[in-house]
Design a protein around this motif. Structure first.
Motif, short mmCIF file in Angstrom:
data_model
loop_
_atom_site.label_atom_id
_atom_site.label_comp_id
_atom_site.label_asym_id
_atom_site.label_seq_id
_atom_site.Cartn_x
_atom_site.Cartn_y
_atom_site.Cartn_z
N UNK A 1 38.13 75.97 27.95
CA UNK A 1 38.56 74.94 27.01
C UNK A 1 37.52 73.82 26.95
N UNK A 2 37.05 73.39 28.11
CA UNK A 2 36.02 72.33 28.13
C UNK A 2 34.77 72.75 27.36
N UNK A 3 34.35 73.98 27.59
CA UNK A 3 33.16 74.49 26.91
C UNK A 3 33.38 74.49 25.39
N UNK A 4 34.56 74.94 24.97
CA UNK A 4 34.87 74.97 23.54
C UNK A 4 34.91 73.58 22.94
N UNK A 5 35.51 72.63 23.66
CA UNK A 5 35.57 71.25 23.17
C UNK A 5 34.17 70.65 23.03
N UNK A 6 33.33 70.91 24.05
CA UNK A 6 31.96 70.40 23.99
C UNK A 6 31.19 71.01 22.83
N UNK A 7 31.54 72.24 22.47
CA UNK A 7 30.88 72.91 21.35
C UNK A 7 31.43 72.44 20.00
N UNK B 1 47.88 83.25 25.94
CA UNK B 1 47.08 82.40 25.06
C UNK B 1 47.53 80.96 25.20
N UNK B 2 46.71 80.07 24.66
CA UNK B 2 47.04 78.66 24.68
C UNK B 2 48.19 78.38 23.72
N UNK B 3 49.16 77.57 24.13
CA UNK B 3 50.15 77.12 23.17
C UNK B 3 49.49 76.15 22.18
N UNK B 4 50.11 75.92 21.05
CA UNK B 4 49.50 75.16 19.97
C UNK B 4 48.99 73.79 20.41
N UNK B 5 49.72 73.09 21.26
CA UNK B 5 49.30 71.73 21.63
C UNK B 5 48.54 71.66 22.94
N UNK B 6 48.34 72.75 23.62
CA UNK B 6 47.75 72.72 24.96
C UNK B 6 46.30 72.31 24.98
N UNK B 7 45.56 72.63 23.96
CA UNK B 7 44.13 72.34 23.97
C UNK B 7 43.85 70.87 23.70
N UNK B 8 44.88 70.08 23.38
CA UNK B 8 44.68 68.65 23.13
C UNK B 8 44.49 67.87 24.42
N UNK B 9 45.02 68.38 25.52
CA UNK B 9 45.03 67.58 26.74
C UNK B 9 43.83 67.81 27.61
N UNK C 1 34.63 72.68 18.95
CA UNK C 1 35.76 73.45 18.43
C UNK C 1 37.02 72.59 18.40
N UNK C 2 37.83 72.84 17.40
CA UNK C 2 39.09 72.11 17.27
C UNK C 2 40.16 72.80 18.10
N UNK C 3 41.28 72.12 18.23
CA UNK C 3 42.43 72.70 18.92
C UNK C 3 42.82 74.02 18.26
N UNK C 4 42.88 74.03 16.94
CA UNK C 4 43.28 75.24 16.23
C UNK C 4 42.29 76.38 16.48
N UNK C 5 40.99 76.04 16.54
CA UNK C 5 39.99 77.06 16.84
C UNK C 5 40.24 77.68 18.22
N UNK C 6 40.48 76.80 19.21
CA UNK C 6 40.68 77.29 20.58
C UNK C 6 41.95 78.12 20.70
#
Length: 165
Positions: free
Chosen positions: A127-133, A157-165, A135-140
């Motif tokens: 997730x950190x790598x994706x955020x640094x790249x 898989x990640x739940x819809x809001x999990x990548x926000x935190x 990517x949006x929450x929806x992408x992840x």
């Protein structure tokens, strides 16, 4: 109300009196939880009867019209179907946990993600790598669902809001 001006002084309750009151309040809470479970089971029975009377495809619109949350209806109907198995339990939450299928833990971490997901260092790093790249929450979330981009948790898989935190 204050007794000032009346000359009457009210004594603070003793520790024994406080302990008695505390126990009584705790007992009332436990009784309320038990009563709530009985009401939930009965509501589930009524919901089951109502569902039998609506036309195919009209159940969800009926729930919406009657302002009954779909999830609540599902939970209460499940409690009703398992009433004998759960009626003795102390609360609705405990009863729902008792009828939940194995492997369907609803435990969540403080960030709202399913327990276990964020304990996995590979997931956190992904997730950190994706955020640094950028990517949006929806992408992840989409990549985790598709299992692409190096997603480390096959079958989860990640739940819809999990990548926000």
């Amino acid at each position: 109300m204050s007794n000032e001006g009346t000359g009457a002084a009210s004594a603070a309750p003793t520790l024994d009196q406080l302990a008695d009151q505390i126990r009584a309040e705790i007992e009332a809470v436990e009784e309320e939880h038990s009563a709530a479970l009985a009401h939930a089971i009965r509501a589930g029975e009524l919901l089951t009867q109502a569902k039998a009377q609506v036309e195919h495809g009209e159940w969800l619109p009926w729930l919406e019209k009657e302002k009954v949350p779909r999830r609540t209806a599902t939970h209460y109907m499940s409690l009703s179907a398992n009433g004998q198995r759960v009626a003795h339990l102390g609360s609705v939450r405990e009863a729902l946990a008792a009828i939940r299928p194995e492997g369907k833990s609803r435990k969540r971490n403080s960030n709202g993600a399913p327990a276990g997901l964020w304990e996995n260092e590979d997931v956190v790093a992904w997730v950190r790598k994706g955020k640094k790249a950028g990517k949006t929450r929806d992408d992840l979330v989409a990549e985790s669902k598709a299992g692409v981009g190096g997603w480390p948790m096959n079958g989860k898989h990640l739940p819809q809001n999990a990548a926000d935190t």
